[in-house]
Design a protein around this motif. Structure first.
Motif, PDB file in Angstrom:
ATOM      1  N   LYS A 190       0.825  -1.215   0.000  1.00 26.17           N
ATOM      2  CA  LYS A 190       0.000   0.000   0.000  1.00 26.17           C
ATOM      3  C   LYS A 190       0.857   1.262   0.000  1.00 26.17           C
ATOM      4  O   LYS A 190       0.350   2.362  -0.106  1.00 26.17           O
ATOM      5  CB  LYS A 190      -0.948  -0.011   1.201  1.00 26.17           C
ATOM      6  CG  LYS A 190      -1.980   1.088   1.132  1.00 26.17           C
ATOM      7  CD  LYS A 190      -3.050   0.968   2.169  1.00 26.17           C
ATOM      8  CE  LYS A 190      -4.011   2.140   2.015  1.00 26.17           C
ATOM      9  NZ  LYS A 190      -5.090   2.106   2.968  1.00 26.17           N
ATOM     10  N   GLY A 191       2.181   1.099   0.137  1.00 17.36           N
ATOM     11  CA  GLY A 191       3.069   2.250   0.074  1.00 17.36           C
ATOM     12  C   GLY A 191       3.720   2.638   1.389  1.00 17.36           C
ATOM     13  O   GLY A 191       4.372   3.679   1.462  1.00 17.36           O
ATOM     14  N   ALA A 192       3.560   1.822   2.421  1.00 12.23           N
ATOM     15  CA  ALA A 192       4.182   2.143   3.709  1.00 12.23           C
ATOM     16  C   ALA A 192       5.698   2.136   3.571  1.00 12.23           C
ATOM     17  O   ALA A 192       6.267   1.278   2.901  1.00 12.23           O
ATOM     18  CB  ALA A 192       3.752   1.129   4.764  1.00 12.23           C
ATOM     19  N   ASP A 193       6.333   3.088   4.220  1.00  9.97           N
ATOM     20  CA  ASP A 193       7.788   3.188   4.226  1.00  9.97           C
ATOM     21  C   ASP A 193       8.317   2.325   5.368  1.00  9.97           C
ATOM     22  O   ASP A 193       8.246   2.712   6.531  1.00  9.97           O
ATOM     23  CB  ASP A 193       8.211   4.644   4.410  1.00  9.97           C
ATOM     24  CG  ASP A 193       9.716   4.846   4.419  1.00  9.97           C
ATOM     25  OD1 ASP A 193      10.469   3.841   4.335  1.00  9.97           O
ATOM     26  OD2 ASP A 193      10.139   6.007   4.511  1.00  9.97           O
ATOM     27  N   LEU A 194       8.844   1.151   5.044  1.00  9.69           N
ATOM     28  CA  LEU A 194       9.315   0.222   6.069  1.00  9.69           C
ATOM     29  C   LEU A 194      10.627   0.670   6.704  1.00  9.69           C
ATOM     30  O   LEU A 194      11.052   0.096   7.702  1.00  9.69           O
ATOM     31  CB  LEU A 194       9.458  -1.187   5.496  1.00  9.69           C
ATOM     32  CG  LEU A 194       8.199  -1.795   4.883  1.00  9.69           C
ATOM     33  CD1 LEU A 194       8.438  -3.247   4.511  1.00  9.69           C
ATOM     34  CD2 LEU A 194       6.993  -1.669   5.805  1.00  9.69           C
ATOM     35  N   ASN A 195      11.244   1.695   6.146  1.00 11.44           N
ATOM     36  CA  ASN A 195      12.490   2.220   6.708  1.00 11.44           C
ATOM     37  C   ASN A 195      12.294   3.519   7.489  1.00 11.44           C
ATOM     38  O   ASN A 195      13.264   4.055   8.031  1.00 11.44           O
ATOM     39  CB  ASN A 195      13.531   2.412   5.597  1.00 11.44           C
ATOM     40  CG  ASN A 195      13.941   1.072   5.011  1.00 11.44           C
ATOM     41  OD1 ASN A 195      14.283   0.151   5.729  1.00 11.44           O
ATOM     42  ND2 ASN A 195      13.868   0.957   3.690  1.00 11.44           N
ATOM     43  N   ALA A 196      11.061   4.019   7.544  1.00  9.62           N
ATOM     44  CA  ALA A 196      10.775   5.209   8.349  1.00  9.62           C
ATOM     45  C   ALA A 196      11.077   4.877   9.803  1.00  9.62           C
ATOM     46  O   ALA A 196      10.847   3.750  10.251  1.00  9.62           O
ATOM     47  CB  ALA A 196       9.312   5.617   8.188  1.00  9.62           C
ATOM     48  N   GLU A 197      11.602   5.856  10.533  1.00  9.12           N
ATOM     49  CA  GLU A 197      12.011   5.614  11.914  1.00  9.12           C
ATOM     50  C   GLU A 197      11.176   6.409  12.908  1.00  9.12           C
ATOM     51  O   GLU A 197      10.751   7.529  12.620  1.00  9.12           O
ATOM     52  CB  GLU A 197      13.488   5.982  12.092  1.00  9.12           C
ATOM     53  CG  GLU A 197      14.423   5.108  11.285  1.00  9.12           C
ATOM     54  CD  GLU A 197      15.887   5.455  11.493  1.00  9.12           C
ATOM     55  OE1 GLU A 197      16.181   6.516  12.102  1.00  9.12           O
ATOM     56  OE2 GLU A 197      16.734   4.670  11.038  1.00  9.12           O
ATOM     57  N   ASP A 198      10.989   5.813  14.084  1.00  7.15           N
ATOM     58  CA  ASP A 198      10.348   6.535  15.178  1.00  7.15           C
ATOM     59  C   ASP A 198      11.417   7.347  15.920  1.00  7.15           C
ATOM     60  O   ASP A 198      12.576   7.394  15.490  1.00  7.15           O
ATOM     61  CB  ASP A 198       9.590   5.582  16.116  1.00  7.15           C
ATOM     62  CG  ASP A 198      10.481   4.621  16.894  1.00  7.15           C
ATOM     63  OD1 ASP A 198      11.722   4.775  16.899  1.00  7.15           O
ATOM     64  OD2 ASP A 198       9.918   3.698  17.513  1.00  7.15           O
ATOM     65  N   SER A 199      11.057   7.952  17.024  1.00  5.99           N
ATOM     66  CA  SER A 199      11.984   8.834  17.738  1.00  5.99           C
ATOM     67  C   SER A 199      13.191   8.097  18.332  1.00  5.99           C
ATOM     68  O   SER A 199      14.199   8.719  18.652  1.00  5.99           O
ATOM     69  CB  SER A 199      11.244   9.587  18.844  1.00  5.99           C
ATOM     70  OG  SER A 199      10.671   8.667  19.760  1.00  5.99           O
ATOM     71  N   LEU A 200      13.111   6.786  18.450  1.00  5.46           N
ATOM     72  CA  LEU A 200      14.228   5.995  18.975  1.00  5.46           C
ATOM     73  C   LEU A 200      15.078   5.368  17.868  1.00  5.46           C
ATOM     74  O   LEU A 200      16.064   4.699  18.149  1.00  5.46           O
ATOM     75  CB  LEU A 200      13.713   4.892  19.900  1.00  5.46           C
ATOM     76  CG  LEU A 200      12.993   5.363  21.163  1.00  5.46           C
ATOM     77  CD1 LEU A 200      12.400   4.188  21.917  1.00  5.46           C
ATOM     78  CD2 LEU A 200      13.934   6.158  22.046  1.00  5.46           C
ATOM     79  N   GLY A 201      14.658   5.569  16.624  1.00  8.98           N
ATOM     80  CA  GLY A 201      15.391   4.992  15.503  1.00  8.98           C
ATOM     81  C   GLY A 201      14.910   3.612  15.091  1.00  8.98           C
ATOM     82  O   GLY A 201      15.570   2.928  14.310  1.00  8.98           O
ATOM     83  N   ASN A 202      13.752   3.195  15.596  1.00  5.57           N
ATOM     84  CA  ASN A 202      13.175   1.915  15.173  1.00  5.57           C
ATOM     85  C   ASN A 202      12.477   2.079  13.839  1.00  5.57           C
ATOM     86  O   ASN A 202      11.804   3.085  13.604  1.00  5.57           O
ATOM     87  CB  ASN A 202      12.155   1.420  16.211  1.00  5.57           C
ATOM     88  CG  ASN A 202      12.799   0.996  17.497  1.00  5.57           C
ATOM     89  OD1 ASN A 202      13.692   0.162  17.500  1.00  5.57           O
ATOM     90  ND2 ASN A 202      12.348   1.582  18.599  1.00  5.57           N
ATOM     91  N   SER A 203      12.615   1.096  12.989  1.00  8.40           N
ATOM     92  CA  SER A 203      11.875   1.057  11.724  1.00  8.40           C
ATOM     93  C   SER A 203      11.138  -0.275  11.656  1.00  8.40           C
ATOM     94  O   SER A 203      11.499  -1.234  12.353  1.00  8.40           O
ATOM     95  CB  SER A 203      12.831   1.178  10.531  1.00  8.40           C
ATOM     96  OG  SER A 203      13.602  -0.004  10.391  1.00  8.40           O
ATOM     97  N   ALA A 204      10.132  -0.339  10.822  1.00  2.00           N
ATOM     98  CA  ALA A 204       9.384  -1.585  10.660  1.00  2.00           C
ATOM     99  C   ALA A 204      10.304  -2.711  10.201  1.00  2.00           C
ATOM    100  O   ALA A 204      10.214  -3.838  10.689  1.00  2.00           O
ATOM    101  CB  ALA A 204       8.246  -1.383   9.669  1.00  2.00           C
TER     102      ALA A 204
END
Length: 179
Positions: A151-165
């Protein structure tokens, strides 16, 4: 009970249009019935609210909508009725979590797939910067992670701690380091 609730909602609707609104205790009681019906999957009661024109995106004190509660509690039929009546699938609670995030967290995969079909951004973030894909990665819901990516989700996007999917799916979890 449903007939009484329908009559009560109809009378409330008339009084709201005739005056400035119903007493707050009545509104709170109606909200309680509405949210309880969503949690329990009481579709006939939800349909009564829908037929009466009740605001489907009414929120409780935590910002939960009936759709968020139904999804979190695994009430697939209630989710279908609420979505079919126009409930906002993209609504976020006070922490920024969505019905999709709640369904993923609870392992309600069928409901999560249904919510994924809604017209929401696959990269919608909660207050901690987390996305539905991050939840899917963390909880090893890999088939849903693939659907989010499609659907287009960015699996490498990071949260504030640097976690990505992508990293969470492989067990790499970054947490706050205690001082």
């Amino acid at each position: 009970m449903r007939i009484f609730l329908g009559l009560f909602l109809a009378a409330l609707s008339i009084s709201v249009h005739a005056e400035s609104g119903a007493p707050s205790s009545v509104k709170v009681q109606l909200q309680d019935y509405y949210f309880d019906a969503a949690r329990r999957g009481d579709v006939p009661t939800l349909d009564t609210f829908i037929e009466a024109g009740y605001s489907l995106d009414t929120r409780d004190s935590k910002g939960y909508t009936a759709l968020i509660l139904a999804a979190y509690h695994g009430q697939g039929e209630a989710v279908e009725h609420l979505l079919g009546a126009g409930a906002d699938a993209c609504a976020q609670d006070h922490r920024g979590n969505t019905a999709l995030m709640g369904a993923i967290f609870k392992g309600e995969m069928q409901i999560a797939r249904r919510l994924l079909a809604a017209d929401c951004s696959p990269d919608q973030r909660n207050g901690a910067g987390q996305t539905a894909a991050m939840y899917a990665g963390l909880f090893k819901r890999l088939e849903l992670l693939d659907a989010l990516a499609a659907k287009g989700a960015d699996l490498n996007a990071e949260d504030s701690l640097g976690n990505s999917a992508a990293r969470l799916a492989t067990g790499q979890i970054r947490t706050v380091v205690p001082r």
